[in-house]
Design an enzyme around this catalytic site. Structure first.
Site, short mmCIF file in Angstrom:
data_model
loop_
_atom_site.label_atom_id
_atom_site.label_comp_id
_atom_site.label_asym_id
_atom_site.label_seq_id
_atom_site.Cartn_x
_atom_site.Cartn_y
_atom_site.Cartn_z
N THR A 133 1.02 -1.22 0.10
CA THR A 133 -0.18 0.07 -0.06
C THR A 133 0.92 1.23 -0.25
OG1 THR A 133 -1.77 -1.31 1.06
CG2 THR A 133 -1.73 1.27 1.50
N SER A 184 2.22 5.19 -2.25
CA SER A 184 2.49 5.61 -3.71
C SER A 184 3.51 4.84 -4.56
CB SER A 184 2.72 7.26 -3.44
OG SER A 184 4.15 7.20 -2.43
N THR A 185 4.32 4.41 -3.64
CA THR A 185 5.39 3.25 -4.10
C THR A 185 4.71 2.07 -4.73
OG1 THR A 185 6.97 4.32 -2.77
CG2 THR A 185 7.77 2.56 -4.33
N GLY A 230 6.10 -0.97 -0.21
CA GLY A 230 7.30 0.34 0.11
C GLY A 230 7.40 0.37 1.62
N GLU A 275 -0.57 -5.44 6.04
CA GLU A 275 0.77 -5.49 5.52
C GLU A 275 1.54 -6.56 6.27
OE1 GLU A 275 1.26 -1.14 3.59
OE2 GLU A 275 2.11 -1.45 5.69
C1 5RP Z 1 1.40 2.21 4.07
C2 5RP Z 1 3.01 1.96 4.14
C3 5RP Z 1 3.63 2.32 2.83
O1 5RP Z 1 4.55 1.21 2.29
C4 5RP Z 1 4.71 3.49 3.36
O2 5RP Z 1 4.03 4.38 4.14
C5 5RP Z 1 5.47 4.06 2.16
O3 5RP Z 1 4.50 4.86 1.34
P1 5RP Z 1 5.15 5.47 0.26
O4 5RP Z 1 5.28 4.55 -0.77
O5 5RP Z 1 3.95 6.31 -0.14
O6 5RP Z 1 6.15 6.52 0.46
O7 5RP Z 1 3.77 1.37 5.11
O8 5RP Z 1 0.99 1.68 5.27
#
Ligand code: 5RP
Length: 221
Positions: free
Chosen positions: A28, A30-31, A82, A103
């Site tokens: 979950t 943006s990555t 991510g 996750e």
């Molecule tokens: C979500 C997460 C994401 O992997 C983490 O917050 C990184 O987010 P992003 O890829 O948007 O920087 O743990 O619960």
């Protein structure tokens, strides 16, 4: 390159980790969203995916990728997600998007956990990013007092409810020198559902996107 371009590069590199005909665990954020978009380009070569959040499920289904319930799946060769921070042992802080519990469940089932991140996420010691903790609502006061006793500064994430109907407390001020020990202690606090430390089950590999290219890191490397 912008941070978002680096995230996209890390996500693209993770496609090589996906095996033909498999069900893929998908994280979950943006990555992970970039990874979903890449996965769509090979959707005819996979059986489907398991999602770590409702948002990820919607994005996968929007691309026409079959989403399985985790209980329908016997094995999950790879989970790609991510991180908010990752240290040299590939232990992570996760949960910036509030999806940490699902996750962690998907990570527990997966044979291989692949972290995709831009270079800003790599840190020598975890704790700069406030540690997300999912809390049962009626235990909020108790958990907050216990976290303060451990030296942290707990802040309730305003207006946020997790996919499981719980709250998130973000804990600042922690210098996490022994992530496994802290994860174990936090897990013992009654009312804590999950803490965002992924130390007992770190990543197996990190695809870290830098301006010079995507590096493949293993623990200690
Ligand atoms: C979500 C997460 C994401 O992997 C983490 O917050 C990184 O987010 P992003 O890829 O948007 O920087 O743990 O619960």
């Amino acid at each position: 390159m912008t941070q978002d371009e680096l995230k996209k590069a890390a996500a693209a590199a993770a496609i090589a980790q996906v095996s033909e005909g498999s069900v893929v665990g998908v994280g979950t954020g943006s990555t992970a969203n970039h990874f979903i978009d890449q996965l769509a380009t090979i959707k005819h070569r996979i059986a489907g995916a398991v999602a770590s959040s409702e948002a990820t499920k919607r994005r996968l289904e929007g691309h026409g990728i079959t989403v399985f319930d985790l209980n329908q799946v016997d094995e999950l060769p790879v989970y790609v997600d991510g991180a908010d921070e990752i240290n040299p042992a590939l232990q992570m802080i996760k949960g910036g998007g509030g999806a940490l519990t699902r996750e962690k469940i998907v990570a527990a089932v997966a044979r291989k956990l692949v972290c995709i991140a831009d270079a800003s996420k790599r840190v020598p010691v975890l704790g700069g990013f406030p540690l997300p903790i999912e809390v049962i609502p009626m235990a909020l006061g108790h958990v907050g007092r216990e976290l303060a006793r451990l030296g942290g500064t707990p802040v309730l994430r305003a207006g946020f409810v997790t996919d499981n109907g719980n709250l998130i407390v973000d804990v600042g001020g922690l210098v996490i020198v022994d992530p496994v020990e802290l994860e174990t202690r936090l897990n013992q606090i009654v009312g804590v559902v999950t803490c965002g430390l992924f130390a007992r089950r770190p990543a197996d590999v990190c695809l870290l996107a830098t301006a010079a290219g995507v590096q493949t890191l293993s623990a200690g490397g």
